[in-house]
Design a protein around this motif. Structure first.
Motif, PDB file in Angstrom:
ATOM      1  N   GLU A 297       1.105  -1.309   0.084  1.00 59.90           N
ATOM      2  CA  GLU A 297      -0.003   0.249  -0.082  1.00 59.90           C
ATOM      3  C   GLU A 297       0.561   1.428  -0.296  1.00 59.90           C
ATOM      4  O   GLU A 297       0.224   2.654   0.038  1.00 59.90           O
ATOM      5  CB  GLU A 297      -0.434   0.236   1.196  1.00 59.90           C
ATOM      6  CG  GLU A 297      -1.974  -0.492   0.536  1.00 59.90           C
ATOM      7  CD  GLU A 297      -3.420  -0.602   1.795  1.00 59.90           C
ATOM      8  OE1 GLU A 297      -3.736  -0.899   2.887  1.00 59.90           O
ATOM      9  OE2 GLU A 297      -3.086   0.939   2.232  1.00 59.90           O
TER      10      GLU A 297
ATOM     11  N   GLU B 104      -3.426   3.427  -1.937  1.00 56.35           N
ATOM     12  CA  GLU B 104      -5.394   2.813  -2.279  1.00 56.35           C
ATOM     13  C   GLU B 104      -4.951   1.450  -1.858  1.00 56.35           C
ATOM     14  O   GLU B 104      -4.316   0.352  -1.978  1.00 56.35           O
ATOM     15  CB  GLU B 104      -5.670   2.910  -2.896  1.00 56.35           C
ATOM     16  CG  GLU B 104      -5.984   4.549  -3.256  1.00 56.35           C
ATOM     17  CD  GLU B 104      -6.697   5.537  -2.113  1.00 56.35           C
ATOM     18  OE1 GLU B 104      -7.359   4.302  -1.670  1.00 56.35           O
ATOM     19  OE2 GLU B 104      -6.332   6.927  -1.981  1.00 56.35           O
TER      20      GLU B 104
ATOM     21  N   THR C 284     -12.434   2.595  -4.578  1.00 53.93           N
ATOM     22  CA  THR C 284     -11.088   2.610  -4.194  1.00 53.93           C
ATOM     23  C   THR C 284      -9.973   3.260  -5.562  1.00 53.93           C
ATOM     24  O   THR C 284      -9.306   3.557  -5.964  1.00 53.93           O
ATOM     25  CB  THR C 284     -10.226   1.151  -3.545  1.00 53.93           C
ATOM     26  OG1 THR C 284     -11.432   1.022  -2.108  1.00 53.93           O
ATOM     27  CG2 THR C 284      -9.313   1.446  -3.155  1.00 53.93           C
TER      28      THR C 284
ATOM     29  N   ARG D 241     -10.314   6.422  -7.181  1.00 51.66           N
ATOM     30  CA  ARG D 241      -9.375   7.303  -5.986  1.00 51.66           C
ATOM     31  C   ARG D 241      -7.684   6.800  -6.991  1.00 51.66           C
ATOM     32  O   ARG D 241      -6.870   7.751  -6.438  1.00 51.66           O
ATOM     33  CB  ARG D 241      -8.962   7.208  -4.446  1.00 51.66           C
ATOM     34  CG  ARG D 241     -10.227   8.048  -3.863  1.00 51.66           C
ATOM     35  CD  ARG D 241      -9.676   7.925  -2.179  1.00 51.66           C
ATOM     36  NE  ARG D 241      -9.776   7.044  -1.494  1.00 51.66           N
ATOM     37  CZ  ARG D 241     -10.983   6.138  -1.200  1.00 51.66           C
ATOM     38  NH1 ARG D 241     -12.063   6.430  -0.910  1.00 51.66           N
ATOM     39  NH2 ARG D 241     -10.572   4.910  -0.434  1.00 51.66           N
TER      40      ARG D 241
END
Ligand code: SF4
Ligand code: SF4
Ligand code: SF4
Lengths: 143, 597
Positions: free
Chosen positions: B370, B375, B384, B387
């Motif tokens: 991550e 994300e 997610t 983004r």
């Protein structure tokens, strides 16, 4: 007497087939402006499409503004166009309340003559020819 | 109006000056793809990288653009940021008719502006403007502002880039009139590198047509064929999204980064489901009565107390495969929400979806963490992914910076090349088998449109290398002719060579009768030659391991057959792209070679 109506523009897909057909068949040109009907988005494609087309007014402000008789009133609404009489002053386009007359860069006016040649080219059946209610002779009309 | 020469406008952003040039060659190159490659020979540089200010960005139309239905596309050609070689991409919208009515066969943009710039050209207008204030504007917002600053509503085309283009993502697209794109190969970055935020083409002229009945009659005939045949009904009805269910049934639908080739969930994002639940309306490219553009809608609650907003998002098969199936996002509105963000960032949706699918698997397998993805990427988690798309468009860290240059480049650094679904570029949505994998892997355009390898796979289970190779070459050549006319490939069943010749004849340009096939062959060679001169090595193309692990309706992929076809096709490409003996008119640009960066 018939008039063209852009009756179902919510269905329009913006293909310009109508204006190309009018330009090709009525005016013998390749164009999407030099036509009696023009299609534009009503501010970006996500808002759908509008048609700029003659509403068949009676009296027709464009004919009233025309100094030469190039645009003459049709009996029940709209105009008859005689190209050879046009002096390209542009008064007609100025007078049209709905911007239905296109002036090209040489000030040639293009306006719908309600012939209906565009209708079969619309794949979404947005356009139709309707009967205009017939009018009384001059005296009885509302001008 | 169809002239022996090409009328080309050249805009130099360095000087701000514009020139009109008349360039001969209609009979050799026809237009579109052929014209673009020819213009690259004139304006391009073999010995300079893609982002050199002097490299041209070329938009070219064909001889029949506007004259007949579905002659409605534009070919955009450039040296690609993706592989630093010559490439092309196609889009419609109003771009083609706008160029036609601006009386241009092509528009060439060279140079680099000092500050962010927008250009408007028309038959009687050239306007170059500073739009530095638009830096960072998304593609939708950019369109909105441009509609206010340039004239010609209803008879112009607006091509623009979003943040991904400004940030030089190798798969930044050029958005055309809201719902169409020069999607693949990074045309958006080429604009970004030139500090060119947008191009508006104003189609404000008209042209006399030949007297007589032949032309309107032929038009009517073609129009009727194109509006009544079954083939077109498919594109109009459910659109290309109709493919989801049959490909799923054939075990040929890439799913979950191609870990699967079918899923019981596919039905939920099928063309039928999209049509039933989200389709708002159809739209068309100017000059195309088919109207294959499907616009879906999503509504979103942005505050309690029933405060909703809604968005309109175009969808097609490829966007659904890449941002639906590949990410295992199985709700139609969620797919549209991801696509909406991709649209705004100005990324190619196929590449973006496939890149994020790879990143999800890489995260799952521990190749990245991550720290990289920023994300918790998870199959099916659309919030997610939305983004992540923004990180990708804005290149928020080293990982996304590299991912924005291409999935394989990223996999080379972080590991996970085996399961990077890259066939030349991030794959198109056909896990149909060997022929398609080779066709796309070595294809000129790195979409799936060079040839119908995907269709061949679906019809043939025999493994005959010669037959498959012949198909790729022959079908490729036929498509190139249509690419030179710049007709929509959906019309290829109708526009065969004879009909094209008849159409040219009817508008007073019958000279090309019979030479169409030669032109196809010539352009095919010329395009490959440009690629090879810029360092392309088809014999070194690798088809990632993932493609050898899958099963289609024909059973497991036959690695030997695929390899044999790959080698045969590579050899053929080298042969086609070899320096010509008989084309003495073609002076080579420069022999200096560049390896891809
Ligand atoms: S431009 Fe022609 S048609 Fe229009 S008002 Fe003047 S003379 Fe009449
Ligand atoms: S009715 Fe005739 S003149 Fe009017 S727009 Fe249609 S084709 Fe043109
Ligand atoms: S032909 Fe019909 S669908 Fe096409 S632009 Fe005209 S009104 Fe719209």
């Amino acid at each position: 007497m018939k008039a063209l109506r852009a009756a179902r523009m919510e269905r329009c897909i913006g293909c310009h087939s109508c204006s190309l057909a009018c330009a090709r068949q009525v005016h013998k040109v390749l164009s999407w402006n030099k036509a009696g009907i023009r299609i534009s988005s009503s501010g970006g494609l996500s808002t759908g499409f509008e048609a700029r087309v003659c509403l068949a007014c009676h009296p027709a402000p464009c004919a009233q503004a025309c100094p030469t008789g190039s645009l003459a009133q049709r009996r029940d609404g709209g105009v008859i166009q005689k190209r050879n009489l046009c002096i390209r002053c542009g008064k007609c386009a100025e007078a049209c309340p709905v911007d239905a007359i296109f002036l090209d860069h040489l000030v040639n006016p293009y306006v719908c003559i309600h012939c209906g040649q565009c209708v079969p080219y619309c794949p979404h059946d947005c356009l139709e020819l309707v009967d205009l209610p017939s009018r009384e002779e001059e005296e009885g009309s509302d001008d | 109006m169809i002239r022996d020469f090409f009328r080309v406008m050249v805009v130099d952003l360095t000087t701000g000056k514009t020139r009109l040039k008349e360039i001969p060659g209609r009979a050799e190159y026809l237009g579109g793809s052929g014209l673009a490659a020819h213009l690259f020979r004139e304006f391009g540089h073999i010995d300079r990288d893609w982002d050199d200010p002097e490299q041209p960005l070329i938009f070219a139309i064909g001889p029949l653009t506007g004259y007949f239905p579905l002659m409605s596309k534009t070919c955009c050609a450039f040296r690609s940021p993706y592989h630093n070689q010559y490439t092309e991409s196609y889009a419609g919208g109003k771009s083609a008719l706008s160029l036609r009515f601006a009386d241009l066969d092509a528009l060439v943009v060279t140079g680099k502006a000092k500050r962010l710039t927008a250009v408007c050209v028309g038959s009687r207008l050239v306007d170059v403007r500073d739009v530095e204030y638009m830096r960072g504007f998304d593609a939708i917002q950019t369109g909105r502002v441009l509609r206010k600053i340039f004239p010609g509503s209803g008879r112009r085309s607006i091509m623009r880039i979003g943040p991904a283009g400004e940030n030089l993502s190798a798969y930044a697209c050029i958005n055309v009139d809201t719902f169409r794109h020069f999607g693949r190969m990074g045309g958006g970055a080429v604009m970004g590198a030139k500090n060119l935020k947008a191009i508006c083409v104003l189609g404000d002229r008209g042209f006399d047509l030949p007297e007589g009945k032949a032309y309107p009659k032929l038009y009517k005939h073609i129009f009727e064929q194109l509006t009544t045949t079954e083939m077109m009904a498919k594109y109009h009805g459910l659109g290309t999204a109709v493919n989801i269910n049959p490909l799923n049934a054939l075990k040929s639908l890439p799913w979950k980064n191609l870990q699967q080739t079918s899923s019981p969930e596919a039905e939920k994002i099928s063309g039928e489901t999209f049509a039933d639940d989200t389709l708002l309306r159809n739209a068309a490219c100017a000059g195309c009565p088919v109207g294959c553009i499907h616009v879906g809608f999503v509504r979103e609650q942005f505050q309690t107390n029933n405060q909703y907003l809604y968005r309109q998002v175009g969808y097609d098969y490829e966007p659904i495969f890449s941002c639906g199936g590949m990410l295992e996002v199985t709700e139609a509105p969620e797919v549209l929400r991801i696509l909406d963000v991709i649209e705004k960032e100005g990324l190619d949706c196929m590449s973006a979806g496939v890149a994020l699918a790879w990143a999800t698997e890489a995260l799952e397998k521990g190749a990245i963490s991550e720290n990289e993805t920023l994300e918790p990427l998870k199959w099916g988690d659309s919030e997610t992914y939305m983004r992540a798309v923004e990180h990708l468009g804005r290149q928020d860290n080293d990982f996304y910076r590299l991912l924005a240059q291409g999935t394989m480049k990223c996999a080379k650094r972080y590991g996970g090349e085996d399961y990077a679904c890259v066939l030349g570029q991030e794959m198109a949505g056909y896990a149909t088998g060997e022929v398609f994998f080779v066709a796309e892997g070595l294809g000129f355009r790195h979409s799936h449109l060079d040839s119908g390898g995907y269709a061949y796979d679906q019809k043939h289970d025999e493994k005959d290398v010669d037959k498959a190779l012949n198909f790729l070459l022959q079908d490729g050549r036929e498509r190139i002719v249509l690419n030179c006319m710049v007709g929509c490939l959906f019309s290829r069943g109708v526009y065969k060579d004879d009909l094209l010749a008849e159409a040219l004849e009817s508008v007073g340009y019958g000279e090309l009768n019979g030479s169409m096939e030669d032109i196809g062959r010539r352009v095919q060679r010329m395009r490959w030659r440009l690629r090879l001169e810029m360092g392309y090595r088809p014999d070194e193309v690798v088809i990632p391991k993932r493609y050898t692990e899958i099963t289609t309706w024909k059973g497991p992929v036959d690695v030997d057959y695929m390899d044999a076809l790959r080698r045969a096709y590579a050899a053929k490409i080298m042969e086609m792209g070899a320096p010509p003996e008989d084309e003495g008119t073609q002076a080579p640009l420069s022999t200096a070679k560049k390896t891809p960066s």
